[in-house]
Design a protein around this motif. Sequence first.
Motif, PDB file in Angstrom:
ATOM      1  N   ASP A 129     143.215  37.743  41.266  1.00  0.00           N
ATOM      2  CA  ASP A 129     142.798  36.548  41.992  1.00  0.00           C
ATOM      3  C   ASP A 129     141.399  36.763  42.581  1.00  0.00           C
ATOM      4  O   ASP A 129     141.195  36.791  43.798  1.00  0.00           O
ATOM      5  N   ILE A 130     140.441  36.948  41.673  1.00  0.00           N
ATOM      6  CA  ILE A 130     139.047  37.130  42.074  1.00  0.00           C
ATOM      7  C   ILE A 130     138.181  36.301  41.118  1.00  0.00           C
ATOM      8  O   ILE A 130     138.664  35.852  40.076  1.00  0.00           O
ATOM      9  N   PRO A 131     136.900  36.079  41.437  1.00  0.00           N
ATOM     10  CA  PRO A 131     136.044  35.277  40.554  1.00  0.00           C
ATOM     11  C   PRO A 131     135.991  35.819  39.131  1.00  0.00           C
ATOM     12  O   PRO A 131     136.069  37.036  38.903  1.00  0.00           O
ATOM     13  N   LEU A 132     135.853  34.910  38.165  1.00  0.00           N
ATOM     14  CA  LEU A 132     135.806  35.284  36.760  1.00  0.00           C
ATOM     15  C   LEU A 132     134.694  36.288  36.475  1.00  0.00           C
ATOM     16  O   LEU A 132     134.861  37.213  35.673  1.00  0.00           O
ATOM     17  N   ALA A 133     133.562  36.120  37.142  1.00  0.00           N
ATOM     18  CA  ALA A 133     132.418  37.009  36.915  1.00  0.00           C
ATOM     19  C   ALA A 133     132.723  38.453  37.318  1.00  0.00           C
ATOM     20  O   ALA A 133     132.074  39.392  36.850  1.00  0.00           O
ATOM     21  N   LEU A 134     133.704  38.619  38.182  1.00  0.00           N
ATOM     22  CA  LEU A 134     134.075  39.963  38.645  1.00  0.00           C
ATOM     23  C   LEU A 134     135.304  40.499  37.922  1.00  0.00           C
ATOM     24  O   LEU A 134     135.858  41.529  38.316  1.00  0.00           O
ATOM     25  N   GLY A 135     135.728  39.811  36.874  1.00  0.00           N
ATOM     26  CA  GLY A 135     136.870  40.300  36.099  1.00  0.00           C
ATOM     27  C   GLY A 135     138.158  39.562  36.363  1.00  0.00           C
ATOM     28  O   GLY A 135     139.211  39.954  35.845  1.00  0.00           O
ATOM     29  N   GLY A 136     138.121  38.496  37.159  1.00  0.00           N
ATOM     30  CA  GLY A 136     139.327  37.723  37.427  1.00  0.00           C
ATOM     31  C   GLY A 136     139.585  36.695  36.349  1.00  0.00           C
ATOM     32  O   GLY A 136     138.756  36.456  35.475  1.00  0.00           O
ATOM     33  N   GLY A 137     140.757  36.074  36.408  1.00  0.00           N
ATOM     34  CA  GLY A 137     141.086  34.989  35.495  1.00  0.00           C
ATOM     35  C   GLY A 137     141.572  35.414  34.125  1.00  0.00           C
ATOM     36  O   GLY A 137     141.918  34.569  33.302  1.00  0.00           O
ATOM     37  N   VAL A 138     141.588  36.721  33.849  1.00  0.00           N
ATOM     38  CA  VAL A 138     142.028  37.209  32.543  1.00  0.00           C
ATOM     39  C   VAL A 138     143.170  38.188  32.750  1.00  0.00           C
ATOM     40  O   VAL A 138     143.065  39.113  33.567  1.00  0.00           O
ATOM     41  N   ALA A 139     144.256  37.985  32.018  1.00  0.00           N
ATOM     42  CA  ALA A 139     145.390  38.897  32.122  1.00  0.00           C
ATOM     43  C   ALA A 139     145.000  40.291  31.644  1.00  0.00           C
ATOM     44  O   ALA A 139     144.077  40.458  30.836  1.00  0.00           O
ATOM     45  N   GLY A 140     145.692  41.295  32.147  1.00  0.00           N
ATOM     46  CA  GLY A 140     145.406  42.671  31.765  1.00  0.00           C
ATOM     47  C   GLY A 140     145.736  42.935  30.302  1.00  0.00           C
ATOM     48  O   GLY A 140     146.435  42.154  29.652  1.00  0.00           O
ATOM     49  N   PRO A 141     145.222  44.014  29.743  1.00  0.00           N
ATOM     50  CA  PRO A 141     145.465  44.326  28.338  1.00  0.00           C
ATOM     51  C   PRO A 141     146.907  44.796  28.109  1.00  0.00           C
ATOM     52  O   PRO A 141     147.534  45.376  28.992  1.00  0.00           O
ATOM     53  N   SER A 142     147.412  44.536  26.922  1.00  0.00           N
ATOM     54  CA  SER A 142     148.750  45.016  26.569  1.00  0.00           C
ATOM     55  C   SER A 142     148.661  46.433  26.019  1.00  0.00           C
ATOM     56  O   SER A 142     147.602  46.877  25.542  1.00  0.00           O
ATOM     57  N   ALA A 143     149.778  47.146  26.060  1.00  0.00           N
ATOM     58  CA  ALA A 143     149.820  48.484  25.461  1.00  0.00           C
ATOM     59  C   ALA A 143     149.654  48.395  23.947  1.00  0.00           C
ATOM     60  O   ALA A 143     149.106  49.308  23.319  1.00  0.00           O
ATOM     61  N   LEU A 144     150.106  47.282  23.352  1.00  0.00           N
ATOM     62  CA  LEU A 144     149.986  47.116  21.903  1.00  0.00           C
ATOM     63  C   LEU A 144     148.517  47.044  21.481  1.00  0.00           C
ATOM     64  O   LEU A 144     148.148  47.536  20.413  1.00  0.00           O
ATOM     65  N   ARG A 145     147.699  46.437  22.320  1.00  0.00           N
ATOM     66  CA  ARG A 145     146.254  46.316  22.010  1.00  0.00           C
ATOM     67  C   ARG A 145     145.644  47.693  21.758  1.00  0.00           C
ATOM     68  O   ARG A 145     144.814  47.862  20.858  1.00  0.00           O
TER      69      ARG A 145
END
Length: 281
Positions: A129-145
């Motif tokens: 829950d932080i600004p998109l420019a700081l890395g917010g708005g995107v779910a974390g990576p999956s282990a499968l990735r």
Amino acid sequence: MNPRTEVSLPLELGRLLPSTSPTRWREAVLRAGQLLAPGWAVAPVPATPGALALVLYAVSADTATTPEQVTLAEVTALLDAAPDLDQEPATTRLLIHHALESGGHPIGDRTHPASRTAARLLHRDEPLDIPLALGGGVAGPSALRYALPRLRALLAGLTEEQLSGLPSVEPIPVEASAHVTGAVKIVTSDSWLPLGCPVCRRAEGATVAVDGDLATFTCRKRHTTTDHQLGARHVHTALTRTSPGGKPVRGDLYVVHPDQPADADPRQLCVWLRAPVGALY
């Protein structure tokens, strides 16, 4: 994980195979072991057996074949598929979802080992829950990735002609259980909390068991739960350390939370267990 710790392929296969595993899943895990064995000593990655087993399971279900009949070309086509905008393996994810749902055990069904494995490997943390420019708005990576590129490297030296002659790898069964006279306590870096029965709320006097990838907690009144805080690998590690041969655990059993490394020492991980009484006040 300590980089000097040997990662056993037969043990990793056993961690994916509870004693009640359905036929297709068992065949997928065994075939994954065969394909990974030639390159395992060079690059042992614990997540890759589960990832490859899921791919073989999904492709064989989609094509109405067996995991052993899945071709190397079919596997590499999925591994080489373009990722989505989040760099996630969208094609592989969709195929796994479809195979599980078509088989009647979608992700979230904790009664099926393929669904449990998919839930672990496909899980993504909620966006910050932080600004998109700081890395917010995107779910974390999956282990499968992260598992798929490593899997691609492990399979790089194989050819279709070699597949039929690969020796089998016998899984090491992962089964353990113990009665705990005290409470089962789930440990993080800054907390430890007793696990209680969701039916009667009893915490002490439970029996904890591991069968492959499934960990269970059975209270004194014989209510059994598969709480999400009980990671099978973590419970197995705790029982191996404190209950050799299945002997009763006298007192409390400390189990590291699944978000933490399975081989972490709970008494060193948690500040409240590590510090002498009164040292934090």
